[in-house]
Write a protein that holds these residues in place. Structure first.
Motif, PDB file in Angstrom:
ATOM      1  N   LYS A 273       0.854  -1.187   0.000  1.00 23.07           N
ATOM      2  CA  LYS A 273       0.000   0.000   0.000  1.00 23.07           C
ATOM      3  C   LYS A 273       0.887   1.232   0.000  1.00 23.07           C
ATOM      4  O   LYS A 273       2.107   1.136   0.028  1.00 23.07           O
ATOM      5  CB  LYS A 273      -0.919  -0.005   1.234  1.00 23.07           C
ATOM      6  N   GLU A 274       0.265   2.404  -0.025  1.00 23.63           N
ATOM      7  CA  GLU A 274       1.024   3.658  -0.031  1.00 23.63           C
ATOM      8  C   GLU A 274       1.963   3.754   1.167  1.00 23.63           C
ATOM      9  O   GLU A 274       3.075   4.253   1.054  1.00 23.63           O
ATOM     10  CB  GLU A 274       0.060   4.856  -0.023  1.00 23.63           C
ATOM     11  N   ASP A 275       1.497   3.274   2.341  1.00 26.85           N
ATOM     12  CA  ASP A 275       2.279   3.436   3.567  1.00 26.85           C
ATOM     13  C   ASP A 275       2.582   2.103   4.239  1.00 26.85           C
ATOM     14  O   ASP A 275       2.816   2.039   5.436  1.00 26.85           O
ATOM     15  CB  ASP A 275       1.543   4.356   4.547  1.00 26.85           C
ATOM     16  N   GLU A 276       2.578   1.004   3.463  1.00 25.12           N
ATOM     17  CA  GLU A 276       2.806  -0.314   4.050  1.00 25.12           C
ATOM     18  C   GLU A 276       3.771  -1.138   3.199  1.00 25.12           C
ATOM     19  O   GLU A 276       3.610  -1.226   1.982  1.00 25.12           O
ATOM     20  CB  GLU A 276       1.472  -1.053   4.206  1.00 25.12           C
ATOM     21  N   VAL A 277       4.766  -1.714   3.856  1.00 19.02           N
ATOM     22  CA  VAL A 277       5.744  -2.569   3.177  1.00 19.02           C
ATOM     23  C   VAL A 277       5.727  -3.952   3.821  1.00 19.02           C
ATOM     24  O   VAL A 277       5.731  -4.078   5.049  1.00 19.02           O
ATOM     25  CB  VAL A 277       7.168  -1.975   3.261  1.00 19.02           C
ATOM     26  N   LYS A 278       5.692  -4.970   2.980  1.00 17.51           N
ATOM     27  CA  LYS A 278       5.733  -6.350   3.466  1.00 17.51           C
ATOM     28  C   LYS A 278       7.100  -6.960   3.164  1.00 17.51           C
ATOM     29  O   LYS A 278       7.568  -6.899   2.031  1.00 17.51           O
ATOM     30  CB  LYS A 278       4.632  -7.182   2.812  1.00 17.51           C
ATOM     31  N   LEU A 279       7.692  -7.552   4.188  1.00  8.15           N
ATOM     32  CA  LEU A 279       8.959  -8.262   4.028  1.00  8.15           C
ATOM     33  C   LEU A 279       8.708  -9.736   4.324  1.00  8.15           C
ATOM     34  O   LEU A 279       8.422 -10.104   5.469  1.00  8.15           O
ATOM     35  CB  LEU A 279      10.028  -7.704   4.967  1.00  8.15           C
ATOM     36  N   ASN A 280       8.775 -10.544   3.291  1.00  9.44           N
ATOM     37  CA  ASN A 280       8.519 -11.973   3.428  1.00  9.44           C
ATOM     38  C   ASN A 280       9.782 -12.759   3.098  1.00  9.44           C
ATOM     39  O   ASN A 280      10.490 -12.437   2.136  1.00  9.44           O
ATOM     40  CB  ASN A 280       7.384 -12.411   2.502  1.00  9.44           C
ATOM     41  N   ALA A 281      10.057 -13.797   3.883  1.00  6.83           N
ATOM     42  CA  ALA A 281      11.256 -14.609   3.656  1.00  6.83           C
ATOM     43  C   ALA A 281      10.976 -16.075   3.954  1.00  6.83           C
ATOM     44  O   ALA A 281      10.116 -16.403   4.771  1.00  6.83           O
ATOM     45  CB  ALA A 281      12.402 -14.112   4.524  1.00  6.83           C
ATOM     46  N   SER A 357      10.360   6.593   7.549  1.00  4.03           N
ATOM     47  CA  SER A 357      10.095   6.757   8.983  1.00  4.03           C
ATOM     48  C   SER A 357       8.620   6.608   9.335  1.00  4.03           C
ATOM     49  O   SER A 357       8.283   6.340  10.495  1.00  4.03           O
ATOM     50  CB  SER A 357      10.601   8.127   9.465  1.00  4.03           C
ATOM     51  N   SER A 358       7.732   6.768   8.350  1.00  4.58           N
ATOM     52  CA  SER A 358       6.291   6.680   8.615  1.00  4.58           C
ATOM     53  C   SER A 358       5.659   5.392   8.079  1.00  4.58           C
ATOM     54  O   SER A 358       4.448   5.216   8.165  1.00  4.58           O
ATOM     55  CB  SER A 358       5.582   7.895   8.003  1.00  4.58           C
ATOM     56  N   LEU A 359       6.472   4.497   7.532  1.00  7.59           N
ATOM     57  CA  LEU A 359       5.947   3.258   6.946  1.00  7.59           C
ATOM     58  C   LEU A 359       5.464   2.275   8.010  1.00  7.59           C
ATOM     59  O   LEU A 359       5.990   2.232   9.119  1.00  7.59           O
ATOM     60  CB  LEU A 359       7.028   2.566   6.109  1.00  7.59           C
ATOM     61  N   LYS A 360       4.476   1.481   7.638  1.00  3.22           N
ATOM     62  CA  LYS A 360       4.079   0.318   8.437  1.00  3.22           C
ATOM     63  C   LYS A 360       4.819  -0.886   7.853  1.00  3.22           C
ATOM     64  O   LYS A 360       4.678  -1.183   6.669  1.00  3.22           O
ATOM     65  CB  LYS A 360       2.569   0.096   8.356  1.00  3.22           C
ATOM     66  N   LEU A 361       5.615  -1.532   8.684  1.00  2.00           N
ATOM     67  CA  LEU A 361       6.433  -2.642   8.217  1.00  2.00           C
ATOM     68  C   LEU A 361       5.862  -3.964   8.738  1.00  2.00           C
ATOM     69  O   LEU A 361       5.773  -4.170   9.954  1.00  2.00           O
ATOM     70  CB  LEU A 361       7.883  -2.476   8.680  1.00  2.00           C
TER      71      LEU A 361
END
Length: 376
Positions: A273-281, A357-361
């Motif tokens: 999303k605009e303010d959301e990043v997904k890190l999958n491993a 700094s404002s992202l949801k991780l």
């Protein structure tokens, strides 16, 4: 006429020969360190190998004070009868004050302009570089420059360090959307120096540090070929009971301790999303030590253990990402991933940091156990 032409060419060629360097007159520098004394003044310390038969010691350490690295070099030359050469320089150390308050890029710019200094020399941070270079507590390496080089080279070959040489560090430093890291060397009385932690940098300044083991979360998303190193988890026994994992021996404590060895891994970063990043491993592992012993003789018990390990590692990764976000440093390269999207390709480094700094991780690690008990 031909004879005169040949003679002229010979004389011309000999004029181009570099000045002769006699080994006994050379002071071969292997390591140099810089300590901050005040706002504009530094102390430079250097270890020199010398091959003069008249000298009892094969190495010496000298220090000088100056406002630039070139002035320090000039004053170091005044303190020795040997010609200081940089062709065998293997390590540059910076004290924490320089790393945190001044930044190290100005020193590196000077080093990169020196053609005698290779791009594969190591960089590291320590509390006091002069004390590290003068440390003589390791008899196998009385010349500390050689010891520090071997120490860092070993960890780099095992891929436990990230961008610790001049070339890799500079490449990361000047790339928008990712921050470099450097090893931190500890120097305690009565012991040889060792790598204690890894420094987190924002641009060229140190803003925090992590343990060596936590670098696995960086390598997970930046280098698919890197070795993650053995991973040890200490899980409360009550968590095992909730998962229905059975013990086959009486526990000696209140923790379930397991060490796993990654076989291969893959990680992905996605802007969902605009303010959301997904890190999958996903990490494929073999279990190499389990205390106390548990049942791993069927697919159901292995599946439960895979789920438990995945949840524990996902939690650790989430805490790690939150720590990075608070420090506003990005060694994983989330900003680089964002910039690779056409919509955000024009963002500057400052814009990326504000967005970061404002992202949801959100992070998830899946564990696949391929072997149980096999050790190479």
């Amino acid at each position: 006429m031909k004879k005169w032409l040949i003679l002229f060419c010979c004389l011309l060629c000999t004029a181009c020969v570099p000045p002769e360097k006699i080994l006994e007159r050379q002071g071969i520098s292997t390591i140099i360190g810089y300590d901050l004394l005040d706002k504009d003044t530094y102390k430079g310390s250097i270890s020199l190998l010398q091959f003069d038969r008249k000298e009892e010691k094969t190495s010496e350490t000298i220090s000088a004070v100056g406002t630039t690295s070139k002035q320090i070099r000039q004053r170091l030359e005044q303190q020795t009868s040997h010609d200081i050469t940089s062709g065998q320089l293997r390590t540059i150390l910076f004290d924490k004050n320089i790393s945190e308050m001044i930044g190290i890029s100005s020193f590196l710019d000077t080093m990169q302009r020196d053609s005698s200094i290779g791009s594969l020399i190591f960089l590291a941070i320590t509390n006091n570089t002069e004390e590290v270079i003068k440390n003589n507590n390791y008899e196998e390496y009385p010349e500390m420059g050689s010891y520090i080089y071997q120490l860092l080279d070993k960890q780099e070959r095992k891929e436990l360090l990230i961008n610790s040489n001049l070339h890799d560090f500079s490449s990361t430093l000047y790339e928008i959307g990712i921050d470099p890291t450097l090893p931190i060397i500890s120097n305690k009385n009565g012991a040889a120096p060792y790598i204690e932690k890894v420094a987190l940098l924002k641009d060229d300044k140190m803003v925090g540090s992590i343990s060596l083991t936590k670098t696995l979360f960086i390598k997970l998303f930046t280098n698919r070929r890197a070795s993650l190193g053995d991973i040890t988890l200490n899980i409360p026994l009550e968590v095992l009971e909730k998962k229905g994992i059975q013990l086959v021996e009486k526990p000696k404590g209140d923790k379930f301790n397991i060490t796993i060895r990654p076989i291969k891994h893959r990680g992905s970063i996605e802007l969902s999303k605009e303010d959301e990043v997904k890190l999958n491993a996903t990490i494929s592992v073999s279990t190499i030590e389990v205390q106390p012993a548990i049942t791993l003789n069927n697919k159901k018990s292995i599946k439960k253990l895979e789920q438990l390990l995945g949840e524990e590692l996902s939690k650790e990764l989430g805490d790690f990402l939150e720590e990075l976000r608070k420090l506003n440093t990005d060694p994983i390269g989330i900003g680089r991933k964002i910039k690779s999207i056409r919509k955000y390709s024009n963002l500057s480094d400052k814009d990326l940091r504000e967005k970061y700094s404002s992202l949801k991780l959100k992070s998830t690690i899946k564990v696949e156990i391929k072997r149980t008990g096999a050790v190479d």
